[in-house]
Motif scaffolding. Structure first.
Motif, PDB file in Angstrom:
ATOM      1  N   GLY A  66      -2.867  -5.010   7.547  1.00 25.30           N
ATOM      2  CA  GLY A  66      -2.941  -5.153   6.012  1.00 25.30           C
ATOM      3  C   GLY A  66      -2.299  -4.323   5.183  1.00 25.30           C
ATOM      4  O   GLY A  66      -1.180  -4.099   5.478  1.00 25.30           O
ATOM      5  N   PRO A  67      -2.666  -3.971   3.981  1.00 28.33           N
ATOM      6  CA  PRO A  67      -1.690  -3.270   3.009  1.00 28.33           C
ATOM      7  C   PRO A  67      -1.512  -1.838   3.536  1.00 28.33           C
ATOM      8  O   PRO A  67      -2.486  -1.163   4.048  1.00 28.33           O
ATOM      9  N   GLN A  68      -0.513  -1.360   3.444  1.00 26.04           N
ATOM     10  CA  GLN A  68      -0.171   0.171   3.687  1.00 26.04           C
ATOM     11  C   GLN A  68       0.470   0.548   2.515  1.00 26.04           C
ATOM     12  O   GLN A  68       1.264   0.214   2.154  1.00 26.04           O
ATOM     13  N   VAL A  69      -0.370   1.918   2.388  1.00 31.63           N
ATOM     14  CA  VAL A  69      -0.019   2.732   1.126  1.00 31.63           C
ATOM     15  C   VAL A  69       0.911   3.991   1.765  1.00 31.63           C
ATOM     16  O   VAL A  69       0.753   4.533   2.575  1.00 31.63           O
ATOM     17  N   THR A  70       2.083   4.226   0.956  1.00 28.05           N
ATOM     18  CA  THR A  70       2.932   5.530   1.284  1.00 28.05           C
ATOM     19  C   THR A  70       3.245   6.113  -0.212  1.00 28.05           C
ATOM     20  O   THR A  70       3.297   5.402  -0.969  1.00 28.05           O
ATOM     21  N   VAL A  71       2.870   7.521  -0.040  1.00 26.23           N
ATOM     22  CA  VAL A  71       3.204   8.037  -1.307  1.00 26.23           C
ATOM     23  C   VAL A  71       4.244   9.281  -0.706  1.00 26.23           C
ATOM     24  O   VAL A  71       3.802  10.055   0.415  1.00 26.23           O
ATOM     25  N   ALA A  72       5.199   9.470  -1.362  1.00 25.12           N
ATOM     26  CA  ALA A  72       6.256  10.324  -0.879  1.00 25.12           C
ATOM     27  C   ALA A  72       6.481  11.381  -1.906  1.00 25.12           C
ATOM     28  O   ALA A  72       6.708  11.181  -3.249  1.00 25.12           O
ATOM     29  N   VAL A  73       7.105  12.533  -1.569  1.00 25.05           N
ATOM     30  CA  VAL A  73       7.575  13.506  -2.439  1.00 25.05           C
ATOM     31  C   VAL A  73       8.913  14.123  -2.116  1.00 25.05           C
ATOM     32  O   VAL A  73       9.162  14.492  -1.010  1.00 25.05           O
ATOM     33  N   GLN A  74      10.066  14.110  -2.889  1.00 29.82           N
ATOM     34  CA  GLN A  74      11.332  14.531  -2.721  1.00 29.82           C
ATOM     35  C   GLN A  74      11.321  15.972  -3.460  1.00 29.82           C
ATOM     36  O   GLN A  74      11.582  15.835  -4.531  1.00 29.82           O
TER      37      GLN A  74
END
Length: 130
Positions: A66-74
């Motif tokens: 199903g839907p995959q959520v990704t939150v990233a910080v550089q």
């Protein structure tokens, strides 16, 4: 032997080891809006914890379950940190990602990004005292 496993696939439809399209949940337009809103809230909350030099981004993609959520910080220096998860669509009422989950992800990402900066500059900074 393989014919009775869920990983055998359907001849002409689904390859071995792949999920059938019917097994992957589809999001309604309302669920998509709610998921986008919740993911934007995670990114905004993460930005609140960090100085403006940190770049925060979020993405929603389709995965095998199903839907995959990704939150990233550089961070300004160091490696990018990210959090990825699959929201539970069945138990969702108004929010697909609860406020507690959003805060937990945002705090964890902010702390990990700050640690990346600390580790990246620790070798280049001379301690003033011991």
């Amino acid at each position: 032997m393989n014919g009775n496993t869920p990983y055998a696939g359907l001849p002409g439809e689904t390859g071995a080891g792949q999920r059938a399209a019917a097994d992957i949940p589809d999001l309604s337009s309302t669920q998509k809006r709610r998921l986008n809103r919740d993911v934007s809230r995670i990114a905004a909350r993460t930005r609140e914890f960090l100085p403006k030099e940190y770049i925060v981004d979020a993405d929603i993609s389709s995965g095998h379950t199903g839907p995959q959520v990704t939150v990233a910080v550089q961070p300004p220096v160091g490696h990018t940190v990210s959090a990825g998860f699959t929201p539970d669509l069945e138990d969702a009422a108004e929010e697909l990602i609860t406020a507690d989950e959003r805060n937990e992800v945002a705090r964890g990402l902010a702390a990990s990004a700050a640690l990346q900066v600390k580790q990246a500059v620790s070798n280049n900074v001379t301690p003033t005292a011991k």
